[in-house]
Design a protein around this motif. Sequence first.
Motif, mmCIF file in Angstrom:
data_model
loop_
_atom_site.group_PDB
_atom_site.id
_atom_site.type_symbol
_atom_site.label_atom_id
_atom_site.label_comp_id
_atom_site.label_asym_id
_atom_site.label_seq_id
_atom_site.Cartn_x
_atom_site.Cartn_y
_atom_site.Cartn_z
ATOM 1 N N ALA A 18 0.743 -1.271 0.095
ATOM 2 C CA ALA A 18 0.210 -0.054 0.254
ATOM 3 C C ALA A 18 1.164 0.897 0.066
ATOM 4 N N LEU A 19 2.463 1.033 0.724
ATOM 5 C CA LEU A 19 2.992 2.581 0.452
ATOM 6 C C LEU A 19 3.341 2.751 -0.374
ATOM 7 N N ARG A 20 3.689 1.275 -1.312
ATOM 8 C CA ARG A 20 4.661 1.455 -2.722
ATOM 9 C C ARG A 20 3.564 2.855 -3.428
ATOM 10 N N ALA A 21 2.474 1.316 -3.691
ATOM 11 C CA ALA A 21 1.308 2.228 -4.193
ATOM 12 C C ALA A 21 1.410 3.435 -4.235
ATOM 13 N N ARG A 22 1.036 4.058 -3.135
ATOM 14 C CA ARG A 22 0.866 5.681 -2.878
ATOM 15 C C ARG A 22 2.139 6.563 -2.621
ATOM 16 N N VAL A 23 3.210 6.373 -3.265
ATOM 17 C CA VAL A 23 4.708 6.671 -3.719
ATOM 18 C C VAL A 23 4.384 6.719 -4.909
ATOM 19 N N GLN A 24 4.316 5.349 -5.533
ATOM 20 C CA GLN A 24 4.122 5.552 -6.913
ATOM 21 C C GLN A 24 3.530 4.900 -7.366
ATOM 22 N N PRO A 25 2.420 6.206 -7.824
ATOM 23 C CA PRO A 25 0.993 5.983 -8.296
ATOM 24 C C PRO A 25 1.327 5.186 -10.028
ATOM 25 N N ARG A 26 1.842 5.818 -10.544
ATOM 26 C CA ARG A 26 2.152 4.895 -11.786
ATOM 27 C C ARG A 26 2.681 3.451 -11.957
ATOM 28 N N ARG A 27 3.635 3.486 -10.856
ATOM 29 C CA ARG A 27 4.170 2.277 -11.689
ATOM 30 C C ARG A 27 2.896 0.746 -10.842
ATOM 31 N N ALA A 28 2.222 1.162 -9.818
ATOM 32 C CA ALA A 28 1.075 0.593 -8.772
ATOM 33 C C ALA A 28 0.206 0.571 -9.706
ATOM 34 N N LYS A 29 -0.492 1.644 -10.304
ATOM 35 C CA LYS A 29 -1.362 1.119 -11.744
ATOM 36 C C LYS A 29 -0.910 0.673 -13.040
ATOM 37 N N ALA A 30 0.601 0.356 -13.209
ATOM 38 C CA ALA A 30 0.930 -0.160 -14.520
ATOM 39 C C ALA A 30 0.748 -2.269 -13.917
ATOM 40 N N ALA A 31 0.918 -2.430 -12.473
ATOM 41 C CA ALA A 31 1.496 -3.708 -12.271
ATOM 42 C C ALA A 31 0.304 -3.769 -12.368
ATOM 43 N N ARG A 32 -1.174 -3.136 -11.774
ATOM 44 C CA ARG A 32 -2.076 -3.268 -11.389
ATOM 45 C C ARG A 32 -2.721 -4.249 -12.284
ATOM 46 N N LEU A 33 -2.795 -3.161 -14.107
ATOM 47 C CA LEU A 33 -2.844 -3.771 -15.044
ATOM 48 C C LEU A 33 -2.420 -5.288 -14.964
ATOM 49 N N ARG A 34 -1.518 -5.436 -15.212
ATOM 50 C CA ARG A 34 -0.529 -6.875 -15.711
ATOM 51 C C ARG A 34 -1.218 -7.449 -15.237
ATOM 52 N N ARG A 35 -1.076 -7.759 -13.816
ATOM 53 C CA ARG A 35 -1.817 -8.853 -12.950
ATOM 54 C C ARG A 35 -3.343 -8.890 -12.864
ATOM 55 N N ALA A 36 -4.062 -7.836 -13.877
ATOM 56 C CA ALA A 36 -5.637 -8.136 -14.004
ATOM 57 C C ALA A 36 -5.483 -8.671 -15.732
ATOM 58 N N MET A 37 -4.118 -8.227 -15.868
ATOM 59 C CA MET A 37 -4.432 -8.709 -17.867
ATOM 60 C C MET A 37 -3.770 -10.852 -17.332
ATOM 61 N N ARG A 38 -3.044 -10.635 -15.857
ATOM 62 C CA ARG A 38 -2.437 -12.162 -16.493
ATOM 63 C C ARG A 38 -3.800 -13.100 -15.969
ATOM 64 N N MET A 39 -4.384 -12.543 -15.121
ATOM 65 C CA MET A 39 -5.801 -13.129 -14.355
ATOM 66 C C MET A 39 -6.769 -13.064 -15.649
ATOM 67 N N ARG A 40 -7.233 -12.358 -16.126
ATOM 68 C CA ARG A 40 -8.006 -13.120 -18.026
ATOM 69 C C ARG A 40 -7.460 -13.933 -18.875
ATOM 70 N N THR A 41 -6.132 -13.839 -18.787
ATOM 71 C CA THR A 41 -5.418 -14.702 -19.604
ATOM 72 C C THR A 41 -5.116 -16.531 -19.129
ATOM 73 N N PHE A 42 -5.480 -16.097 -17.557
ATOM 74 C CA PHE A 42 -5.280 -17.274 -17.349
ATOM 75 C C PHE A 42 -6.316 -18.798 -16.922
ATOM 76 N N ARG A 43 -6.043 -19.752 -17.809
ATOM 77 C CA ARG A 43 -7.204 -20.982 -17.886
ATOM 78 C C ARG A 43 -7.207 -21.799 -16.112
ATOM 79 N N TRP A 44 -8.892 -21.929 -16.179
ATOM 80 C CA TRP A 44 -8.839 -22.557 -15.087
ATOM 81 C C TRP A 44 -8.767 -23.716 -15.700
#
Length: 70
Positions: free
Chosen positions: A44-70
């Motif tokens: 949470a602290l990292r997300a507050r300190v580096q919002p652009r990087r945190a947003k990019a990491a969130r988007l990458r994680r969301a993309m991984r979750m969307r492309t993951f096959r159960w």
Amino acid sequence: MPDREFHDTPSRDGGPETDSENWTDAERRRRRAQFLRELAEARALRARVQPRRAKAARLRRAMRMRTFRW
């Protein structure tokens, strides 16, 4: 600080002196919960300190979750 006592720390080479072998399940769960709380706080602290990087990491994680096959 000559009056301070220094104790040898247990070895981490897997010898019989390691404390992790003697932990109870409750102690292990308590320590794990504390670690996870601190990890979440650090993220949470990292997300507050580096919002652009945190947003990019969130988007990458969301993309991984969307492309993951159960």
